[in-house]
Design an enzyme around this catalytic site. Structure first.
Site, PDB file in Angstrom:
ATOM      1  N   TYR A  27       6.808  12.276  37.101  1.00  0.00           N
ATOM      2  CA  TYR A  27       6.258  13.283  36.179  1.00  0.00           C
ATOM      3  C   TYR A  27       4.749  13.328  36.349  1.00  0.00           C
ATOM      4  O   TYR A  27       4.214  13.021  37.420  1.00  0.00           O
ATOM      5  CB  TYR A  27       6.740  12.916  34.751  1.00  0.00           C
ATOM      6  CG  TYR A  27       6.534  14.012  33.767  1.00  0.00           C
ATOM      7  CD1 TYR A  27       6.960  15.316  34.039  1.00  0.00           C
ATOM      8  CD2 TYR A  27       5.895  13.764  32.566  1.00  0.00           C
ATOM      9  CE1 TYR A  27       6.740  16.327  33.133  1.00  0.00           C
ATOM     10  CE2 TYR A  27       5.687  14.772  31.648  1.00  0.00           C
ATOM     11  CZ  TYR A  27       6.104  16.061  31.938  1.00  0.00           C
ATOM     12  OH  TYR A  27       5.884  17.059  31.045  1.00  0.00           O
TER      13      TYR A  27
ATOM     14  N   LYS B 141      34.233  25.037  37.652  1.00  0.00           N
ATOM     15  CA  LYS B 141      33.743  25.404  38.999  1.00  0.00           C
ATOM     16  C   LYS B 141      32.583  24.483  39.387  1.00  0.00           C
ATOM     17  O   LYS B 141      32.451  24.089  40.539  1.00  0.00           O
ATOM     18  CB  LYS B 141      33.285  26.870  39.037  1.00  0.00           C
ATOM     19  CG  LYS B 141      34.389  27.874  38.723  1.00  0.00           C
ATOM     20  CD  LYS B 141      35.199  28.249  39.940  1.00  0.00           C
ATOM     21  CE  LYS B 141      36.423  29.064  39.520  1.00  0.00           C
ATOM     22  NZ  LYS B 141      37.312  29.424  40.600  1.00  0.00           N
TER      23      LYS B 141
ATOM     24  N   GLU C 183      31.440  34.839  38.951  1.00  0.00           N
ATOM     25  CA  GLU C 183      32.775  34.330  38.608  1.00  0.00           C
ATOM     26  C   GLU C 183      33.367  35.085  37.430  1.00  0.00           C
ATOM     27  O   GLU C 183      32.691  35.294  36.417  1.00  0.00           O
ATOM     28  CB  GLU C 183      32.681  32.840  38.274  1.00  0.00           C
ATOM     29  CG  GLU C 183      34.015  32.157  38.034  1.00  0.00           C
ATOM     30  CD  GLU C 183      34.912  32.142  39.265  1.00  0.00           C
ATOM     31  OE1 GLU C 183      34.445  31.765  40.352  1.00  0.00           O
ATOM     32  OE2 GLU C 183      36.088  32.529  39.145  1.00  0.00           O
TER      33      GLU C 183
ATOM     34  N   ASP D 152      36.073  35.664  42.829  1.00  0.00           N
ATOM     35  CA  ASP D 152      37.400  36.249  42.601  1.00  0.00           C
ATOM     36  C   ASP D 152      37.734  37.295  43.646  1.00  0.00           C
ATOM     37  O   ASP D 152      38.904  37.566  43.917  1.00  0.00           O
ATOM     38  CB  ASP D 152      37.490  36.832  41.190  1.00  0.00           C
ATOM     39  CG  ASP D 152      37.257  35.742  40.179  1.00  0.00           C
ATOM     40  OD1 ASP D 152      38.188  34.984  39.910  1.00  0.00           O
ATOM     41  OD2 ASP D 152      36.099  35.593  39.730  1.00  0.00           O
TER      42      ASP D 152
ATOM     43  N   ALA E 175      39.518  42.960  41.128  1.00  0.00           N
ATOM     44  CA  ALA E 175      38.561  42.244  41.965  1.00  0.00           C
ATOM     45  C   ALA E 175      39.285  41.525  43.107  1.00  0.00           C
ATOM     46  O   ALA E 175      38.968  41.716  44.287  1.00  0.00           O
ATOM     47  CB  ALA E 175      37.803  41.243  41.101  1.00  0.00           C
TER      48      ALA E 175
ATOM     49  N   ASN F 236      46.418  33.338  37.568  1.00  0.00           N
ATOM     50  CA  ASN F 236      46.255  32.138  36.744  1.00  0.00           C
ATOM     51  C   ASN F 236      46.055  32.569  35.298  1.00  0.00           C
ATOM     52  O   ASN F 236      45.523  33.652  35.071  1.00  0.00           O
ATOM     53  CB  ASN F 236      45.018  31.360  37.217  1.00  0.00           C
ATOM     54  CG  ASN F 236      45.247  30.729  38.572  1.00  0.00           C
ATOM     55  OD1 ASN F 236      46.298  30.163  38.802  1.00  0.00           O
ATOM     56  ND2 ASN F 236      44.281  30.847  39.450  1.00  0.00           N
TER      57      ASN F 236
ATOM     58  N   ASN G 243      41.188  29.765  45.006  1.00  0.00           N
ATOM     59  CA  ASN G 243      39.893  29.873  45.687  1.00  0.00           C
ATOM     60  C   ASN G 243      39.096  28.568  45.715  1.00  0.00           C
ATOM     61  O   ASN G 243      38.082  28.482  46.399  1.00  0.00           O
ATOM     62  CB  ASN G 243      39.052  31.045  45.167  1.00  0.00           C
ATOM     63  CG  ASN G 243      38.965  31.099  43.663  1.00  0.00           C
ATOM     64  OD1 ASN G 243      39.089  30.079  42.994  1.00  0.00           O
ATOM     65  ND2 ASN G 243      38.733  32.294  43.128  1.00  0.00           N
TER      66      ASN G 243
HETATM   67  N1  LIG Z   1      44.506  32.083  42.786  1.00  0.00           N
HETATM   68  C1  LIG Z   1      43.230  32.365  42.804  1.00  0.00           C
HETATM   69  O1  LIG Z   1      42.420  31.732  43.458  1.00  0.00           O
HETATM   70  C2  LIG Z   1      42.747  33.533  42.022  1.00  0.00           C
HETATM   71  C3  LIG Z   1      41.463  34.021  42.246  1.00  0.00           C
HETATM   72  C4  LIG Z   1      41.014  35.152  41.547  1.00  0.00           C
HETATM   73  C5  LIG Z   1      41.834  35.731  40.613  1.00  0.00           C
HETATM   74  N2  LIG Z   1      43.064  35.188  40.400  1.00  0.00           N
HETATM   75  C6  LIG Z   1      43.925  35.756  39.368  1.00  0.00           C
HETATM   76  O2  LIG Z   1      44.201  37.109  39.617  1.00  0.00           O
HETATM   77  C7  LIG Z   1      44.316  37.804  38.377  1.00  0.00           C
HETATM   78  C8  LIG Z   1      43.435  39.044  38.426  1.00  0.00           C
HETATM   79  O3  LIG Z   1      42.091  38.646  38.548  1.00  0.00           O
HETATM   80  P1  LIG Z   1      40.988  39.746  38.892  1.00  0.00           P
HETATM   81  O4  LIG Z   1      39.691  39.027  38.853  1.00  0.00           O
HETATM   82  O5  LIG Z   1      41.392  40.519  40.103  1.00  0.00           O
HETATM   83  O6  LIG Z   1      41.122  40.653  37.586  1.00  0.00           O
HETATM   84  P2  LIG Z   1      40.900  42.232  37.451  1.00  0.00           P
HETATM   85  O7  LIG Z   1      40.938  42.499  36.002  1.00  0.00           O
HETATM   86  O8  LIG Z   1      39.732  42.650  38.241  1.00  0.00           O
HETATM   87  O9  LIG Z   1      42.202  42.878  38.157  1.00  0.00           O
HETATM   88  C9  LIG Z   1      43.508  42.908  37.640  1.00  0.00           C
HETATM   89  C10 LIG Z   1      44.148  44.213  38.138  1.00  0.00           C
HETATM   90  O10 LIG Z   1      45.554  44.130  37.937  1.00  0.00           O
HETATM   91  C11 LIG Z   1      45.975  45.442  37.536  1.00  0.00           C
HETATM   92  N3  LIG Z   1      47.282  45.370  36.867  1.00  0.00           N
HETATM   93  C12 LIG Z   1      47.549  45.013  35.590  1.00  0.00           C
HETATM   94  N4  LIG Z   1      48.884  45.132  35.364  1.00  0.00           N
HETATM   95  C13 LIG Z   1      49.441  45.547  36.526  1.00  0.00           C
HETATM   96  C14 LIG Z   1      50.781  45.863  36.913  1.00  0.00           C
HETATM   97  N5  LIG Z   1      51.801  45.770  36.044  1.00  0.00           N
HETATM   98  N6  LIG Z   1      51.000  46.283  38.185  1.00  0.00           N
HETATM   99  C15 LIG Z   1      49.981  46.387  39.070  1.00  0.00           C
HETATM  100  N7  LIG Z   1      48.696  46.117  38.735  1.00  0.00           N
HETATM  101  C16 LIG Z   1      48.439  45.701  37.484  1.00  0.00           C
HETATM  102  C17 LIG Z   1      44.847  45.915  36.624  1.00  0.00           C
HETATM  103  O11 LIG Z   1      44.890  47.331  36.456  1.00  0.00           O
HETATM  104  C18 LIG Z   1      43.629  45.452  37.401  1.00  0.00           C
HETATM  105  O12 LIG Z   1      43.194  46.434  38.327  1.00  0.00           O
HETATM  106  C19 LIG Z   1      43.931  36.810  37.286  1.00  0.00           C
HETATM  107  O13 LIG Z   1      45.092  36.316  36.681  1.00  0.00           O
HETATM  108  C20 LIG Z   1      43.229  35.696  38.012  1.00  0.00           C
HETATM  109  O14 LIG Z   1      43.456  34.430  37.430  1.00  0.00           O
HETATM  110  C21 LIG Z   1      43.540  34.128  41.076  1.00  0.00           C
HETATM  111  O1  LIG Z   2      39.713  29.653  38.482  1.00  0.00           O
HETATM  112  C1  LIG Z   2      40.719  29.631  39.193  1.00  0.00           C
HETATM  113  O2  LIG Z   2      41.623  28.785  39.092  1.00  0.00           O
HETATM  114  C2  LIG Z   2      40.898  30.623  40.270  1.00  0.00           C
HETATM  115  C3  LIG Z   2      40.272  31.919  40.042  1.00  0.00           C
HETATM  116  O3  LIG Z   2      38.901  31.934  40.143  1.00  0.00           O
HETATM  117  C4  LIG Z   2      40.793  32.676  38.870  1.00  0.00           C
HETATM  118  O4  LIG Z   2      40.013  33.399  38.247  1.00  0.00           O
HETATM  119  O5  LIG Z   2      41.978  32.563  38.569  1.00  0.00           O
HETATM  120 MG   LIG Z   3      37.991  33.281  38.814  1.00  0.00          MG
END
Ligand SMILES: NC(=O)c1ccc[n+]([C@@H]2O[C@H](COP(=O)([O-])OP(=O)(O)OC[C@H]3O[C@@H](n4cnc5c(N)ncnc54)[C@H](O)[C@@H]3O)[C@@H](O)[C@H]2O)c1
Ligand SMILES: O=C(O)C[C@H](O)C(=O)O
Ligand SMILES: [Mg+2]
Length: 441
Positions: free
Chosen positions: A112, A167, A209, A235, A270, A347, A373
């Protein structure tokens, strides 16, 4: 609540006689409870106390299991049910720690004032020196507005803080990066961009995020253009990298070329749009996608994808189906065709559980806990920071996906997230691309 997502610990007391633990585990198993770790807390002459980690479906399922154990009688008792997950969050999951301990007045004067002043002047004369004499180049801002926290939706940034802290834990443990959550009370792209621009100097990179669509696209694009440090929306691109890796490995197992496979994306937010774009960049000839939101469909069409009106059509026509809708149990078992690859990535609860999808005939199935991710973003940022990258490019992301494929053990779909090799391999692959890009500049 989807199957097996409710986590609790049972504190069980049994008379200290052989066979009692067996009776308890049998009672849990008969009700389809899933047992994790079993810890012996106390062995007494009369009774033994154990803690059993349990995954069940919901509160009701838990209550049924507790009653079944109590009904064993013969001195077997459930002493308590504890919530391990909540306990792990008490006081938060991260803490800023000093790299040097102050043990003397001399240390204090170095760490410091007055010693620190000479370091300030060094940086003032040559700002590059901040890379050596501060932690800035090893610190990433984890920025959220709380509008798409997992699949829980717009629950706000404070409710989303446990995810951001999570994260930061992954950054620290897997690649030694300090992650600092930044919670924004605005989703307005102008305000978000302006705020992040004003704070960026304290960070080596920015991780966006759980920022919802469509505003996440404009925010990321603008920050990428306007900041001299790497910016990545996890995402979108972290997820796309891991989805591509899982798809490549699954296709290898079923001896299909991903480029020739028919691929469908359910949910074009996203994650879904970024996955579609990455698969097309990788060479998938026709990328189908569906979403109830017309704007999301327009965006897919703009990127060259094929818009499909219903998810039923995707399920009927695609070999590989990816879902990122945030809607639990959206895919019904009867929709699965024999031999399909299903990546239901939402998730905390998937569109279909892998067990149900496999039972219904899928060749490969995974959910968002496995294809997550976490396999991508730590190594991507480590590689980018190591190589002093100014941004994160598509070739860096593709290299990360291929490194994940190469780190996957035979018969697995993706590597285990606790395998340190995957994060090292992703970092090295990303770093290599940055050096190549820098040479070609
Ligand atoms: N496994 C991973 O590493 C990971 C990473 C990112 C996001 N995710 C998951 O993916 C999901 C979405 O995240 P995001 O950031 O893309 O959210 P987001 O809100 O940007 O997108 C969700 C999309 O799904 C659409 N949707 C809703 N109901 C639907 C249906 N019945 N049929 C078709 N489309 C439909 C919505 O209109 C929207 O465009 C979350 O549950 C998140 O946890 C998982
Ligand atoms: O947080 C996670 O487990 C993955 C992802 O970033 C999500 O939004 O689902
Ligand atoms: Mg996420």
């Amino acid at each position: 609540m989807a199957q097996g997502q409710f986590l609790r610990n049972l504190i069980i007391e049994t008379p200290s006689k052989p066979g009692n633990l067996g009776k308890v585990t049998m009672a849990i198993g008969q009700l389809n409870g899933d047992i994790g770790d079993i810890q012996t807390i106390k062995v007494g002459t009369l009774s033994t106390i154990r803690e059993i980690a349990l995954q069940c479906n919901d509160q009701e399922h838990l209550a049924e299991i507790v009653v079944a154990i109590e009904n064993l009688k013969q001195g077997i008792k459930v002493q308590a049910v504890t919530d391990d997950v909540l306990q792990m969050h008490e006081g938060g999951k991260i803490h800023m720690k000093a790299t040097h301990e102050i043990r003397s007045l001399a240390d204090l004067r170095r760490v410091y004032t007055p010693g620190v002043a000479s370091v300030c002047k060094t940086i003032q004369e040559d700002p590059e020196q901040a890379n050596y004499f501060t932690g800035i180049s090893n610190t990433v801002a984890i920025v959220t507005d709380g509008t798409a926290i997992l699949g829980l939706g717009d629950i706000g940034p404070v409710a989303g803080m446990p995810v951001m802290e999570g994260k930061a834990v992954l950054f620290d443990q897997f690649v030694g990066i300090s992650g600092i959550p930044i919670l924004l009370d605005t989703s307005d792209p102008d305000e978000v961009v302006e705020t992040v621009k004003h704070i960026h100097q304290g960070f080596g990179a920015i991780l966006l995020e759980d920022i919802g669509s469509p505003h996440c696209f404009e925010i990321e694009e603008r920050l990428k253009k306007e900041l001299p440090i790497p910016v990545m929306h996890d995402d979108q691109h972290g997820t796309a990298v891991v989805a591509l890796a899982a798809a490549l490995t699954a296709c290898k197992h079923v001896r299909v070329e991903l480029a020739n496979a028919s691929v469908g994306q359910i949910g074009l937010g996203a994650a879904g749009l970024a996955i579609s774009r990455m698969f097309m960049a990788y060479g998938v000839a026709e990328m189908k996608g569906t979403d109830p939101n017309p704007h999301a469909k327009e965006m897919l069409a703009e990127y060259g994808g094929t818009v499909v009106e219903t998810m039923e059509e995707i399920m009927e026509t695609c070999d590989l189906v990816i879902a990122t809708t945030g809607v639990a149990n959206l895919i019904k078992p009867e929709m699965i065709r024999k031999g399909q690859i299903i990546l239901a990535l939402s998730n905390p609860n998937a569109e279909i559980s892998p067990e149900i999808a496999l039972e219904a005939g899928a060749a490969y199935a995974a959910d968002g806990r496995l294809v997550n991710n976490v396999l991508g973003f730590p190594g991507i940022f480590r590689g980018a920071l190591n190589a002093n990258a100014k941004s994160i490019s598509y070739p860096m992301l593709i290299a990360a996906a291929l490194a994940i494929v190469d780190s996957t053990k035979r018969d697995d779909l993706v590597p285990h997230p606790l395998d340190p090799n995957v994060h090292i391999n992703v970092a090295l692959a990303v770093e290599k691309v940055v050096y190549e890009e820098q040479e070609n500049e």
